[in-house]
Scaffold this active site. Sequence first.
Site, PDB file in Angstrom:
ATOM      1  N   LYS A 157      37.549 -13.918   7.902  1.00  0.00           N
ATOM      2  CA  LYS A 157      37.531 -15.156   7.112  1.00  0.00           C
ATOM      3  C   LYS A 157      37.076 -16.345   7.950  1.00  0.00           C
ATOM      4  O   LYS A 157      36.490 -17.282   7.426  1.00  0.00           O
ATOM      5  CB  LYS A 157      38.896 -15.402   6.450  1.00  0.00           C
ATOM      6  N   LYS A 217      36.806 -10.672  -4.247  1.00  0.00           N
ATOM      7  CA  LYS A 217      36.624 -11.546  -5.411  1.00  0.00           C
ATOM      8  C   LYS A 217      35.931 -12.861  -5.077  1.00  0.00           C
ATOM      9  O   LYS A 217      35.336 -13.478  -5.934  1.00  0.00           O
ATOM     10  CB  LYS A 217      37.927 -11.757  -6.185  1.00  0.00           C
ATOM     11  N   LYS A 260      33.707  -4.455   1.912  1.00  0.00           N
ATOM     12  CA  LYS A 260      34.738  -4.365   0.872  1.00  0.00           C
ATOM     13  C   LYS A 260      34.368  -5.239  -0.332  1.00  0.00           C
ATOM     14  O   LYS A 260      33.822  -6.328  -0.149  1.00  0.00           O
ATOM     15  CB  LYS A 260      36.039  -4.879   1.499  1.00  0.00           C
TER      16      LYS A 260
END
Length: 325
Positions: free
Chosen positions: A110, A195, A192
């Site tokens: 992230k 969303k 992966k």
Amino acid sequence: MRIVSGIQPTSQLHIGNYLGAIKQWIPLQENNECVFFIADLHAITTPYDPKNLQNAIKETVIAYISAGLNPEKAIIFVQSQIKEHTELGWLLNTICPIGELERMTQYKDKSKKFKANINAGLLDYPVLQTADVLLYKGQAVPVGKDQEQHIELMRTLSRKFNQKFGQTFSEPASMILKEGSKIMSLTDPKKKMSKSDDPKSCIFLFDEPEVITKKILSAQTDSGKDVIYNVTKKPGISNLLTIYSLLTGKTTQQLEDEFRDKGYGDFKKSLALVVVNYLEPFRRKQKELATREVYIQEILKQGHSRALTIAQETIKEVKEKMGLV
Ligand code: AQP
């Protein structure tokens, strides 16, 4: 057994969130005490629009129920409404070595993805997540594979707390499915499904049939034309085979046989139909719940009250043990 898990209201839920997490929550509701929350305090660690957050929270509750959670059984609530989460998070910070947080894969990923917003909350995310589970004395945490490292930290911190302040928590076990624990992106099957990525890379639970079909037909596949399960050589087709298998109960071997003399095109068309049909009751329920504002608020109110009782008891015990009361 007490089970705890949650999902961030960062965007609409996708089929990876469903196959990796929610699908295993549903049977667990029958014989366990389940605590399923909306992780809004986690969602604010990445860029978001405050004007949309309340709506995203409501949509996540609707997604939980549409996908099969039963508010009569499970405790469903919004994390930020119970301040004991952040309180326990702070207390646990004091026993968490910073090096443990810096090596977390999710933090590294992230930080790369949101370079302009590497905030302390992003680093501290797994400590708050530990608090989310220990606050309810959770014994098991059903999640996707990406959360494995965070559950390991929960176990370390609960052990540390017990050693320092006396037996308080059991070490939560991770519940990670053998199949479906890591559904990959449709546009880049080495990554992966997430969303917060490009919507084309995800099948959202409430996508309309023509959108699902379009996304699956344009999903990235591999060289060759045979429908064969081989994650290394054919990551794209293997990911689609996994989704097909989990939604139909057929093994990937059976699917390979079924599509032996057919190409990727036929396979994708058939998968699109499977996904559209599987998600049809979800879409129907979502449309019904979208008009039932009072009912949704009532679910959250009930969930909040049930969760708060447990949370307050734990915080009291923890503060006493830490010499704060
Ligand atoms: N691709 C996936 N396959 C299987 N399981 C998955 N999960 C997430 N992606 C997949 C599981 O879904 C739950 C929800 O996780 P979260 O919202 O707390 O955060 P996440 O893991 O970071 O999920 P996303 O979709 O990737 O969201 P963003 O883009 O906001 O970061 C967890 O149990 C997770 O393991």
